[in-house]
Scaffold this motif. Sequence first.
Motif, PDB file in Angstrom:
ATOM      1  N   GLY A  70      25.698   7.279  13.991  1.00  0.00           N
ATOM      2  CA  GLY A  70      26.413   6.372  14.887  1.00  0.00           C
ATOM      3  C   GLY A  70      25.813   4.984  14.943  1.00  0.00           C
ATOM      4  N   LEU A  71      24.572   4.828  14.451  1.00  0.00           N
ATOM      5  CA  LEU A  71      23.955   3.511  14.374  1.00  0.00           C
ATOM      6  C   LEU A  71      24.112   2.970  12.961  1.00  0.00           C
ATOM      7  CD1 LEU A  71      20.662   4.202  16.355  1.00  0.00           C
ATOM      8  CD2 LEU A  71      22.617   2.869  17.138  1.00  0.00           C
ATOM      9  N   HIS A  72      24.042   1.649  12.822  1.00  0.00           N
ATOM     10  CA  HIS A  72      24.107   1.029  11.507  1.00  0.00           C
ATOM     11  C   HIS A  72      23.015   1.632  10.641  1.00  0.00           C
ATOM     12  CE1 HIS A  72      25.766  -2.313   9.150  1.00  0.00           C
ATOM     13  NE2 HIS A  72      24.562  -2.382   8.595  1.00  0.00           N
ATOM     14  N   ALA A  73      23.318   1.966   9.381  1.00  0.00           N
ATOM     15  CA  ALA A  73      22.354   2.642   8.503  1.00  0.00           C
ATOM     16  C   ALA A  73      21.032   1.879   8.490  1.00  0.00           C
ATOM     17  CB  ALA A  73      22.925   2.754   7.100  1.00  0.00           C
ATOM     18  N   SER A  74      19.995   2.507   9.009  1.00  0.00           N
ATOM     19  CA  SER A  74      18.685   1.870   9.118  1.00  0.00           C
ATOM     20  C   SER A  74      17.590   2.865   8.803  1.00  0.00           C
ATOM     21  CB  SER A  74      18.469   1.297  10.525  1.00  0.00           C
ATOM     22  OG  SER A  74      19.427   0.331  10.857  1.00  0.00           O
ATOM     23  N   LEU A  75      16.514   2.348   8.247  1.00  0.00           N
ATOM     24  CA  LEU A  75      15.309   3.114   7.932  1.00  0.00           C
ATOM     25  C   LEU A  75      14.105   2.366   8.471  1.00  0.00           C
ATOM     26  CD1 LEU A  75      15.586   4.139   4.156  1.00  0.00           C
ATOM     27  CD2 LEU A  75      15.068   5.710   6.010  1.00  0.00           C
ATOM     28  N   VAL A  76      13.045   3.097   8.785  1.00  0.00           N
ATOM     29  CA  VAL A  76      11.759   2.473   9.057  1.00  0.00           C
ATOM     30  C   VAL A  76      10.723   3.176   8.192  1.00  0.00           C
ATOM     31  CG1 VAL A  76      11.307   3.991  11.041  1.00  0.00           C
ATOM     32  CG2 VAL A  76      10.080   1.813  10.827  1.00  0.00           C
ATOM     33  N   SER A  77       9.813   2.406   7.628  1.00  0.00           N
ATOM     34  CA  SER A  77       8.769   2.963   6.776  1.00  0.00           C
ATOM     35  C   SER A  77       7.423   2.408   7.215  1.00  0.00           C
ATOM     36  CB  SER A  77       9.030   2.627   5.302  1.00  0.00           C
ATOM     37  OG  SER A  77       9.180   1.231   5.113  1.00  0.00           O
ATOM     38  N   GLY A  78       6.386   3.258   7.161  1.00  0.00           N
ATOM     39  CA  GLY A  78       5.045   2.849   7.541  1.00  0.00           C
ATOM     40  C   GLY A  78       4.065   3.142   6.425  1.00  0.00           C
ATOM     41  N   ALA A  79       3.081   2.257   6.232  1.00  0.00           N
ATOM     42  CA  ALA A  79       2.196   2.345   5.072  1.00  0.00           C
ATOM     43  C   ALA A  79       0.729   2.508   5.467  1.00  0.00           C
ATOM     44  CB  ALA A  79       2.368   1.110   4.190  1.00  0.00           C
ATOM     45  N   ALA A  80      -0.105   2.743   4.447  1.00  0.00           N
ATOM     46  CA  ALA A  80      -1.521   3.001   4.662  1.00  0.00           C
ATOM     47  C   ALA A  80      -2.284   1.786   5.164  1.00  0.00           C
ATOM     48  CB  ALA A  80      -2.147   3.498   3.362  1.00  0.00           C
ATOM     49  N   ASP A  81      -1.755   0.581   4.931  1.00  0.00           N
ATOM     50  CA  ASP A  81      -2.417  -0.633   5.415  1.00  0.00           C
ATOM     51  C   ASP A  81      -1.915  -1.066   6.785  1.00  0.00           C
ATOM     52  OD1 ASP A  81       0.103  -1.489   4.746  1.00  0.00           O
ATOM     53  OD2 ASP A  81      -0.532  -3.131   3.436  1.00  0.00           O
ATOM     54  N   GLY A  82      -1.092  -0.224   7.432  1.00  0.00           N
ATOM     55  CA  GLY A  82      -0.573  -0.542   8.757  1.00  0.00           C
ATOM     56  C   GLY A  82       0.720  -1.314   8.768  1.00  0.00           C
ATOM     57  N   SER A  83       1.238  -1.669   7.608  1.00  0.00           N
ATOM     58  CA  SER A  83       2.506  -2.407   7.584  1.00  0.00           C
ATOM     59  C   SER A  83       3.672  -1.459   7.887  1.00  0.00           C
ATOM     60  CB  SER A  83       2.720  -3.083   6.232  1.00  0.00           C
ATOM     61  OG  SER A  83       2.901  -2.137   5.205  1.00  0.00           O
ATOM     62  N   VAL A  84       4.585  -1.938   8.697  1.00  0.00           N
ATOM     63  CA  VAL A  84       5.783  -1.186   9.076  1.00  0.00           C
ATOM     64  C   VAL A  84       6.990  -2.070   8.794  1.00  0.00           C
ATOM     65  CG1 VAL A  84       7.022  -0.003  10.927  1.00  0.00           C
ATOM     66  CG2 VAL A  84       4.516   0.063  10.861  1.00  0.00           C
ATOM     67  N   VAL A  85       7.964  -1.534   8.071  1.00  0.00           N
ATOM     68  CA  VAL A  85       9.142  -2.311   7.685  1.00  0.00           C
ATOM     69  C   VAL A  85      10.397  -1.608   8.190  1.00  0.00           C
ATOM     70  CG1 VAL A  85      10.490  -3.267   5.772  1.00  0.00           C
ATOM     71  CG2 VAL A  85       7.984  -3.196   5.620  1.00  0.00           C
ATOM     72  N   ILE A  86      11.278  -2.379   8.800  1.00  0.00           N
ATOM     73  CA  ILE A  86      12.586  -1.872   9.207  1.00  0.00           C
ATOM     74  C   ILE A  86      13.607  -2.354   8.184  1.00  0.00           C
ATOM     75  CG2 ILE A  86      14.349  -1.845  11.017  1.00  0.00           C
ATOM     76  CD1 ILE A  86      12.081  -2.520  13.003  1.00  0.00           C
ATOM     77  N   ALA A 133       0.853  -1.184   0.000  1.00  0.00           N
ATOM     78  CA  ALA A 133       0.000   0.000   0.000  1.00  0.00           C
ATOM     79  C   ALA A 133       0.888   1.232   0.000  1.00  0.00           C
ATOM     80  CB  ALA A 133      -0.923  -0.010   1.227  1.00  0.00           C
ATOM     81  N   ALA A 134       0.279   2.392  -0.135  1.00  0.00           N
ATOM     82  CA  ALA A 134       1.041   3.642  -0.178  1.00  0.00           C
ATOM     83  C   ALA A 134       1.887   3.801   1.078  1.00  0.00           C
ATOM     84  CB  ALA A 134       0.079   4.827  -0.296  1.00  0.00           C
ATOM     85  N   VAL A 135       3.148   4.195   0.890  1.00  0.00           N
ATOM     86  CA  VAL A 135       4.032   4.467   2.027  1.00  0.00           C
ATOM     87  C   VAL A 135       3.762   5.896   2.491  1.00  0.00           C
ATOM     88  CG1 VAL A 135       6.403   4.494   2.865  1.00  0.00           C
ATOM     89  CG2 VAL A 135       5.752   2.913   1.043  1.00  0.00           C
ATOM     90  N   LEU A 136       3.427   6.056   3.768  1.00  0.00           N
ATOM     91  CA  LEU A 136       3.018   7.352   4.290  1.00  0.00           C
ATOM     92  C   LEU A 136       4.121   8.090   5.028  1.00  0.00           C
ATOM     93  CD1 LEU A 136      -0.504   6.391   5.695  1.00  0.00           C
ATOM     94  CD2 LEU A 136       0.093   7.253   3.417  1.00  0.00           C
ATOM     95  N   LEU A 137       5.050   7.354   5.640  1.00  0.00           N
ATOM     96  CA  LEU A 137       6.079   8.032   6.433  1.00  0.00           C
ATOM     97  C   LEU A 137       7.326   7.166   6.542  1.00  0.00           C
ATOM     98  CD1 LEU A 137       5.442   6.351   9.271  1.00  0.00           C
ATOM     99  CD2 LEU A 137       3.699   8.102   9.492  1.00  0.00           C
ATOM    100  N   ILE A 138       8.445   7.838   6.773  1.00  0.00           N
ATOM    101  CA  ILE A 138       9.737   7.180   6.904  1.00  0.00           C
ATOM    102  C   ILE A 138      10.566   7.915   7.952  1.00  0.00           C
ATOM    103  CG2 ILE A 138      10.007   6.115   4.625  1.00  0.00           C
ATOM    104  CD1 ILE A 138      11.218   8.634   3.599  1.00  0.00           C
ATOM    105  N   ALA A 139      11.570   7.224   8.470  1.00  0.00           N
ATOM    106  CA  ALA A 139      12.501   7.846   9.418  1.00  0.00           C
ATOM    107  C   ALA A 139      13.831   7.105   9.355  1.00  0.00           C
ATOM    108  CB  ALA A 139      11.949   7.817  10.842  1.00  0.00           C
ATOM    109  N   TRP A 140      14.928   7.856   9.503  1.00  0.00           N
ATOM    110  CA  TRP A 140      16.274   7.278   9.566  1.00  0.00           C
ATOM    111  C   TRP A 140      16.681   7.092  11.020  1.00  0.00           C
ATOM    112  CZ3 TRP A 140      19.417   6.182   5.294  1.00  0.00           C
ATOM    113  CH2 TRP A 140      19.038   6.723   4.068  1.00  0.00           C
ATOM    114  N   ALA A 141      17.478   6.061  11.279  1.00  0.00           N
ATOM    115  CA  ALA A 141      18.126   5.937  12.585  1.00  0.00           C
ATOM    116  C   ALA A 141      19.189   7.016  12.707  1.00  0.00           C
ATOM    117  CB  ALA A 141      18.753   4.555  12.741  1.00  0.00           C
ATOM    118  N   GLY A 142      19.528   7.400  13.935  1.00  0.00           N
ATOM    119  CA  GLY A 142      20.464   8.492  14.163  1.00  0.00           C
ATOM    120  C   GLY A 142      21.896   8.160  13.807  1.00  0.00           C
TER     121      GLY A 142
END
Length: 214
Positions: A65-81, A54-63
């Motif tokens: 000093g941490l291993h390069a990581s992203l989290v994304s959240g979608a319109a159907d409630g799915s969240v992926v790290i 579903a449409a991805v609504l929001l994303i965020a990067w880890a700060g």
Amino acid sequence: MAPLDFDMARFGILHDAQYESSGQRLATASEDGVVRIWNSEQHDLLMELRAHKAAVLLIAWAGRGLHASLVSGAADGSVVIWREDKHGQWNAVHHFFVKGPATAVSFCPREYGLLMAVSGGDRGEVCIINRKEVTASPLLPSGEQWISKGFMAHDDGIIALSWAPSACPATLAAGPAAARAAARGPRRIVTASTSRSVKVWRCDDKTDTWSEQQ
């Protein structure tokens, strides 16, 4: 010379865009369900991350000093790290769901480790996701484990949340001299709801429970 544009219009509605801490890369969340990573200077498309349906609504990067990581959240409630295991090689390392569309997501300050808060729908619940290393045992192989724990923050939907800095409030008020002697502050989150209420929450590290800060 005309400024370069990011060529995003062909991917549908753009819902979110976030720079990583170094400013060298930009991540975008689009209506077509794809997270894209761009070079900030040349505006080249570097990578497309596909796991949402579903449409991805929001994303965020880890700060920083941490291993390069992203989290994304979608319109159907799915969240992926997502994690960049090698330069330019991204993998989805954890996938979970919140009830309703994802409405807010944020990584905590790096001093607390790889930890994030996510909210979704109109239930007013905050979900805390924590990564922990697991040592080998007769029941489990060694590796990583993602632990999810939620608490009710509001009676209606959450529209925004943010982590407080890791320094304790006394340090922030007293300045650098106190900072050298002060211990790390407790984990705190501020949440805002659709009814225009704002609350500050504090975690008790001994019991790993959250309570409203008075």
